[in-house]
Each structure stands twice: as structure tokens, then as C-alpha cells.
Design an enzyme around this catalytic site. Sequence first.
Site, short mmCIF file in Angstrom:
data_model
loop_
_atom_site.label_atom_id
_atom_site.label_comp_id
_atom_site.label_asym_id
_atom_site.label_seq_id
_atom_site.Cartn_x
_atom_site.Cartn_y
_atom_site.Cartn_z
N ASN A 59 21.65 -0.22 -12.83
CA ASN A 59 20.96 0.76 -13.35
C ASN A 59 19.94 1.60 -11.81
O ASN A 59 18.69 0.27 -11.82
CB ASN A 59 20.18 -0.31 -14.47
N HIS A 115 22.05 7.03 -19.62
CA HIS A 115 21.03 6.18 -19.15
C HIS A 115 22.45 5.21 -19.17
O HIS A 115 22.58 4.46 -19.94
CB HIS A 115 19.78 6.36 -19.23
N CYS A 137 13.02 5.13 -17.75
CA CYS A 137 14.67 5.32 -17.54
C CYS A 137 14.70 6.20 -18.23
O CYS A 137 15.34 7.04 -18.24
CB CYS A 137 15.25 4.11 -18.32
#
Length: 322
Positions: free
Chosen positions: A279, A249, A112
Site C-alpha cells: 500500500n 487505491h 490514500c
Amino acid sequence: MSFTLKGMGSYLPSATFTNDDMAKIVDTNHEWIHSRSGISSRHFATEENTHDLAIQAAKIALTDANLNAVDLDAILVATFTPSEITPSVACRVADALEARDDILAYDLNGACSGFVYGLETANALLSTGKYKHILLIGAEVISKVLDFSDRRTCILFGDGAGAVVLSNTGEGRSLWSKTYRKFDAKCSLFAPGVPVNNPLVSHEAQPQKVQMDGTAIFQFAIEAIQRAIKEFTQETGMTLDDLDHVVLHQANQRITSYIAKTFKQTDEKFVSVIEDIGNTSAASIPIALTALKRDNRLHPGQKIMMIGFGAGLTYGAFVLSV
Ligand code: UT7
């Protein structure tokens, strides 16, 4: 050194899964998912693979940059869910776009943090003067490795791609960046690799799906983001007050809201797109940037901080003026 965000674009697969749809797959409900994460729906690629999403986002970013694929000197793809190990997603994108054959094209896996790691790499390449235009893509089809019997993980993630064209011409500047890693003895966020297929090699059976210790990762994320912001302030003399946008993020709206509150900033300064995409790992920051531009909130001279964090453990921050 110039570091201009010349163009950007994002692409999401068409199939949308609401929280109610997820409740048909695992024992969950909209109220739990939304209150714990801020997520209402996500997109899953039912027919496309990672390179398909990457190619679509890249085409939009190139058009936005008013450039052609032959202008590119490098194509970097941040992903932990490539279509295959080789050819890389970057090579597949290069072929599809008919890019030149004397370019650099490869994938990088920072989980990520991948997009921020990619920015750091692109900045270093641009500052050599050898590379003028770089296409940086974050692309994931996480649904390939999700455990759809694990309600703690499958409701959080989504598939998508975001791309930016970075150039060493123009008014933009990189202002500060730093990348980090943290030892993760327990492997608190795990995704499977290629299964070992050699009878001569003994290996422990590995889980074949994503596994995450959500509480540990949540705590890590908070500490990682705070450290990066504090070091940004110590090393530049700037604070979040000096920035126009912060793009974290998109892992959990509770993480974003907690950081905004801790640093006494408005929620508006912290870009949020998690509600409709979940996500999307390395894709989340370029998708959020593209949304910022689409909403006409991105203007020349503005300063933006981006922070990625995730498996590895990895984290990093990149601050630029556009
Ligand atoms: O992108 C990489 C970075 N990733 C992250 O930053 C993720 C960070 N972690 C998180 O976002 C949060 O930890 C989660 C959203 C994953 C979980 O939120 P939480 O508040 O930490 O919940 P929890 O895991 O402590 O679970 C609380 C309860 C448990 O029940 P018991 O044991 O208290 O009876 C879970 O079994 O909620 C239960 N639960 C669910 N209930 C309904 C867990 N998942 C679900 C679900 N629906 N989907």
C-alpha cells in the site's frame, strides 16, 4: 472540457523487502500476509526521501508526455509523508526540474485519497483555461512513520511515487467525479505530524507512528467504494460495464476482489499492482496507471474509473476517457 492524460511515470526505491524479510522484523509469515492482503513484497526508501521519489517519477512522466518542465503551469503533490512541512515537495520538484517561476506549486494531503483529490483539483484548474499542463504526483515514504514493532501495520505499506501530466488539450475528457469525507471520531487511521515543541503549549502525548484499526478501515473502504460506484451509475446512467479499467487505491487485494465480484466484473478490469508494492497510499493509483500503460493495456478512447479511500476519512472517484 478536455482532460488528457498526456504522460505518466512511476518510481520505486531500489530496496525490496519480501514477506520473509518482514518476518525477520515482526512475528509474521508470508502465508498470513499474502492471504490477507495479496502482498508479497514492498519497496522501502533507505536513502531517498519523498521529494527524491517524486522527482524521479516526474521526470519519467514529462518524457512520456513529450513536454519540458517549462511547459508546466502547476505542480501538485499528493502526500501525507512530505520530506518536510516546508518547503513543500512540490516546490522541491519545481526546483529540481527547473520549472518556470510563475507556476502554482503546493502539496495536498488527502491521505490514500490524495491522488483522486488531486485529480479533482487539477480538473478544476484546467477548466478555468488559465492552466494548460499540470504535473500531479502521488509520492510517499511511509516507512518514515511506520511502527516496525506493529505487525498489523508495518507489513502492509510501501514507499513509491507515481506522476501524471494532465493537459486541457487533446481527446481525453473528464466524465464524472465526486469527493467525499466521513466523520472519524475514533481516528481509525492515524499518522503523526510535527511534534509540538513549545513549552507554553500543553498537549496530549501523541503516538509517533502510524496506527490503524484495520477491520474498521476495511469495512469503511467497502462501503465507500460501493457508494461511489452506485452514485456514478445513478448520476451518469453508466455502469462498470461501460468502463475499460477500474483502478482502486491499492490497499488490499481482498478489497479489490470483493468489489469486482459484487459488481459482477472480471478481476482483469480491476488493475492490481499491490503484490509487488504494498500500500503506497497517494502513490498507488498513478503507479497502477503507469503499469497499465507499460503493459500496453491503455488505449485512446478507453474509459477509466479511479477510486481512492483512506484516512480522514476521505474518499473519492474520478472517471475519464483517455
Ligand atoms: O490505505 C488506507 C486503507 N487501508 C486499508 O484499506 C486497510 C484495510 N484493512 C485490512 O486490509 C485488513 O484489516 C488487514 C490486512 C490490516 C488485517 O486483516 P484482517 O483479516 O482484518 O486481520 P485481523 O486484524 O482481524 O487479525 C486477525 C489475526 C489477529 O490474531 P487474533 O487476535 O485473531 O489471535 C492478529 O493478531 O491475525 C493476527 N495478525 C497477524 N498475524 C500474522 C495481525 N497481523 C498479523 C501479521 N502476521 N502481520
